[in-house]
Design a protein around this motif. Sequence first.
Motif, mmCIF file in Angstrom:
data_model
loop_
_atom_site.group_PDB
_atom_site.id
_atom_site.type_symbol
_atom_site.label_atom_id
_atom_site.label_comp_id
_atom_site.label_asym_id
_atom_site.label_seq_id
_atom_site.Cartn_x
_atom_site.Cartn_y
_atom_site.Cartn_z
ATOM 1 N N LYS A 6 0.810 -1.220 0.000
ATOM 2 C CA LYS A 6 0.000 0.000 0.000
ATOM 3 C C LYS A 6 0.841 1.268 0.000
ATOM 4 O O LYS A 6 0.380 2.311 -0.453
ATOM 5 N N THR A 7 2.054 1.214 0.523
ATOM 6 C CA THR A 7 2.894 2.412 0.577
ATOM 7 C C THR A 7 4.328 2.073 0.180
ATOM 8 O O THR A 7 4.773 0.938 0.344
ATOM 9 N N VAL A 8 5.015 3.085 -0.326
ATOM 10 C CA VAL A 8 6.431 2.967 -0.676
ATOM 11 C C VAL A 8 7.180 4.070 0.053
ATOM 12 O O VAL A 8 6.792 5.240 -0.003
ATOM 13 N N HIS A 9 8.241 3.697 0.752
ATOM 14 C CA HIS A 9 9.089 4.661 1.459
ATOM 15 C C HIS A 9 10.502 4.556 0.899
ATOM 16 O O HIS A 9 11.028 3.458 0.741
ATOM 17 N N VAL A 10 11.093 5.704 0.606
ATOM 18 C CA VAL A 10 12.437 5.750 0.039
ATOM 19 C C VAL A 10 13.353 6.494 1.002
ATOM 20 O O VAL A 10 12.993 7.553 1.514
ATOM 21 N N LEU A 45 15.263 15.597 -1.328
ATOM 22 C CA LEU A 45 13.811 15.500 -1.411
ATOM 23 C C LEU A 45 13.350 15.275 -2.848
ATOM 24 O O LEU A 45 12.454 14.462 -3.101
ATOM 25 N N GLU A 46 13.970 15.970 -3.803
ATOM 26 C CA GLU A 46 13.611 15.765 -5.204
ATOM 27 C C GLU A 46 13.978 14.360 -5.665
ATOM 28 O O GLU A 46 13.224 13.725 -6.412
ATOM 29 N N LEU A 47 15.109 13.856 -5.203
ATOM 30 C CA LEU A 47 15.529 12.510 -5.560
ATOM 31 C C LEU A 47 14.585 11.478 -4.967
ATOM 32 O O LEU A 47 14.219 10.501 -5.633
ATOM 33 N N LYS A 48 14.142 11.693 -3.726
ATOM 34 C CA LYS A 48 13.181 10.779 -3.112
ATOM 35 C C LYS A 48 11.877 10.739 -3.904
ATOM 36 O O LYS A 48 11.310 9.673 -4.118
ATOM 37 N N LYS A 49 11.408 11.909 -4.344
ATOM 38 C CA LYS A 49 10.171 11.954 -5.139
ATOM 39 C C LYS A 49 10.320 11.173 -6.433
ATOM 40 O O LYS A 49 9.428 10.413 -6.811
ATOM 41 N N ALA A 50 11.448 11.376 -7.113
ATOM 42 C CA ALA A 50 11.652 10.711 -8.399
ATOM 43 C C ALA A 50 11.763 9.199 -8.232
ATOM 44 O O ALA A 50 11.161 8.432 -9.007
ATOM 45 N N VAL A 51 12.500 8.747 -7.230
ATOM 46 C CA VAL A 51 12.655 7.309 -7.007
ATOM 47 C C VAL A 51 11.343 6.701 -6.549
ATOM 48 O O VAL A 51 10.950 5.605 -6.985
ATOM 49 N N MET A 94 15.854 -3.475 -0.584
ATOM 50 C CA MET A 94 14.401 -3.375 -0.710
ATOM 51 C C MET A 94 13.813 -4.310 0.337
ATOM 52 O O MET A 94 14.183 -5.479 0.400
ATOM 53 N N LEU A 95 12.908 -3.771 1.138
ATOM 54 C CA LEU A 95 12.362 -4.536 2.253
ATOM 55 C C LEU A 95 10.855 -4.345 2.297
ATOM 56 O O LEU A 95 10.370 -3.216 2.179
ATOM 57 N N ILE A 96 10.131 -5.444 2.465
ATOM 58 C CA ILE A 96 8.674 -5.370 2.602
ATOM 59 C C ILE A 96 8.319 -5.734 4.030
ATOM 60 O O ILE A 96 8.649 -6.819 4.506
ATOM 61 N N LEU A 128 6.552 -1.092 1.319
ATOM 62 C CA LEU A 128 7.814 -1.378 0.644
ATOM 63 C C LEU A 128 8.785 -0.259 0.985
ATOM 64 O O LEU A 128 8.501 0.909 0.745
ATOM 65 N N THR A 129 9.919 -0.619 1.568
ATOM 66 C CA THR A 129 10.930 0.356 1.941
ATOM 67 C C THR A 129 12.160 0.116 1.077
ATOM 68 O O THR A 129 12.623 -1.007 0.958
ATOM 69 N N VAL A 130 12.667 1.210 0.487
ATOM 70 C CA VAL A 130 13.795 1.116 -0.435
ATOM 71 C C VAL A 130 14.893 2.053 0.066
ATOM 72 O O VAL A 130 14.632 3.223 0.340
ATOM 73 N N TRP A 131 16.120 1.532 0.171
ATOM 74 C CA TRP A 131 17.277 2.339 0.522
ATOM 75 C C TRP A 131 18.147 2.475 -0.716
ATOM 76 O O TRP A 131 18.499 1.470 -1.354
ATOM 77 N N VAL A 132 18.496 3.712 -1.041
ATOM 78 C CA VAL A 132 19.339 3.975 -2.204
ATOM 79 C C VAL A 132 20.491 4.889 -1.800
ATOM 80 O O VAL A 132 20.418 5.602 -0.805
ATOM 81 N N THR A 133 21.559 4.831 -2.579
ATOM 82 C CA THR A 133 22.631 5.804 -2.464
ATOM 83 C C THR A 133 22.712 6.539 -3.795
ATOM 84 O O THR A 133 22.370 5.987 -4.841
#
Length: 170
Positions: free
Chosen positions: A74-78, A98-104, A151-153, A158-163
């Motif tokens: 139901k939700t995605v967190h970056v 913040l802009e990168l989080k929105k795009a991802v 990526m973790l559910i 869904l939680t996503v960690w990026v660099t």
Amino acid sequence: MRVPPFERYRGFTRAAGCFLLGAVAGAAVLLSISHDHLNALHLTIDKLNTVIEEKNHDITQLTEYKNEHNNVIKTVHVYVENNRLKNSSSSLDLRTELELKKAVKKDFDIFLGRKVYEIGDDSRLARTLLDNKVYTLGIDSKKYQIQVKTMLIVDTSLTVWVTAKMQPVL
């Protein structure tokens, strides 16, 4: 008529000059302090507007999937991990993050409504497509390359960690 001797007014003109110099220096200090506070306020407003947008998006997604059971994403967190590093060269400023989080997040929204137990194949595909993807952000069109770390559910989230690292300008 005689011209008065200026030796009598030397102390007064020196004091007036020092006063004007102090007033200009004080105004400059006051302006820099108010500019710093205003900049901090704008960053806080940007962060809060992003949170409001995320929450409104989450509300619309939750109302869309409210009849579904708890096995649907139901939700995605970056999360962008660069600011946790102490390297000043790889850290991003708040607006860029913040802009990168929105795009991802927009790219990972394809998982919304998918069943949690059937997401394994799609997540591998999305990870290979979105890993090392280059995003162009900001007014100055700087390019940032992301790398999906984790990526973790958990439950329905869904939680996503990026660099991210900035691409060199060619």
